[in-house]
Scaffold this active site. Sequence first.
Site, PDB file in Angstrom:
ATOM      1  N   SER A 147      51.516  67.491  66.376  1.00 36.09           N
ATOM      2  CA  SER A 147      51.957  67.340  64.997  1.00 36.09           C
ATOM      3  C   SER A 147      52.149  68.718  64.398  1.00 36.09           C
ATOM      4  CB  SER A 147      50.925  66.571  64.173  1.00 36.09           C
ATOM      5  OG  SER A 147      51.247  66.630  62.791  1.00 36.09           O
ATOM      6  N   TYR A 161      42.851  64.429  61.186  1.00 30.33           N
ATOM      7  CA  TYR A 161      44.052  64.288  61.995  1.00 30.33           C
ATOM      8  C   TYR A 161      44.577  65.651  62.438  1.00 30.33           C
ATOM      9  CZ  TYR A 161      48.827  63.048  63.317  1.00 30.33           C
ATOM     10  OH  TYR A 161      50.006  62.894  63.999  1.00 30.33           O
TER      11      TYR A 161
END
Length: 252
Positions: A147, A161
């Site tokens: 990400s 995350y």
Amino acid sequence: MSSTISITAPAPRAALVTGGSRGIGAAVALRLAEAGVDVAITYVRDEEAARAVVAKIEGTGRRGVALRVDAADARAAGRAVHEAADVLGRLDVLVNNAGIGVLGPIAELPDAEVERVLSVNVRAVLLACRAAADRLADGGRIVSVGSALSRYVGGPGSTLYGMSKSALVGLTKPLARELGPRGITVNLVQPGPVDTDLNPAGGPLAEGQRAATALGRFGTAEEVASLVAYLASAEAGFITGTEIVVDGGHAA
């Protein structure tokens, strides 16, 4: 006197795409199949979606297989790699795509959510890579999907995350060194905002993400898949141990 020469066609390459029943994973699986690769995908719950992806793979003339695997299970991640290699007859490409995102203030994150995010986004990737080191053919490919949040400051609530995806950087670089003598490349793709079920372009958090990109839009799963497919190809044989961002200029 004539003689007949028999030429045996090489076996098709084979890939495992984790989390391949939807979103980026489904797009990657189809793109690899279109490039002539037999593809196994993993899924957790949505068997109907997984069957639909397999049907699309087989529609390209390649073999498709769906394996039900919960990446949070420590025994399942590595087992899926071995099962895919056994079913397809070989393994040339591992795409670590399966991942989950849990957002919230760090002080309010339940222990169970912390455990699951780290199990799926970090431990499962490591264990899949460990199994792949045993089963991948020389010259194979490992591509992980991270990400872009691990490259720039995410918003409040993205700590868990972002940390879990940042761990993939630490996995990719030394593993590339370890497997390099066998011609196996290891790379990390870092997507920015991509229109998927988990982060829809029309969702409540979309406008800020869209405005932060240089292109002023979300990416598509197919745009990420094209990069993954390239890294999995023979043409990318001199690219390894690196992060490649596909984020529409979010980090520009």
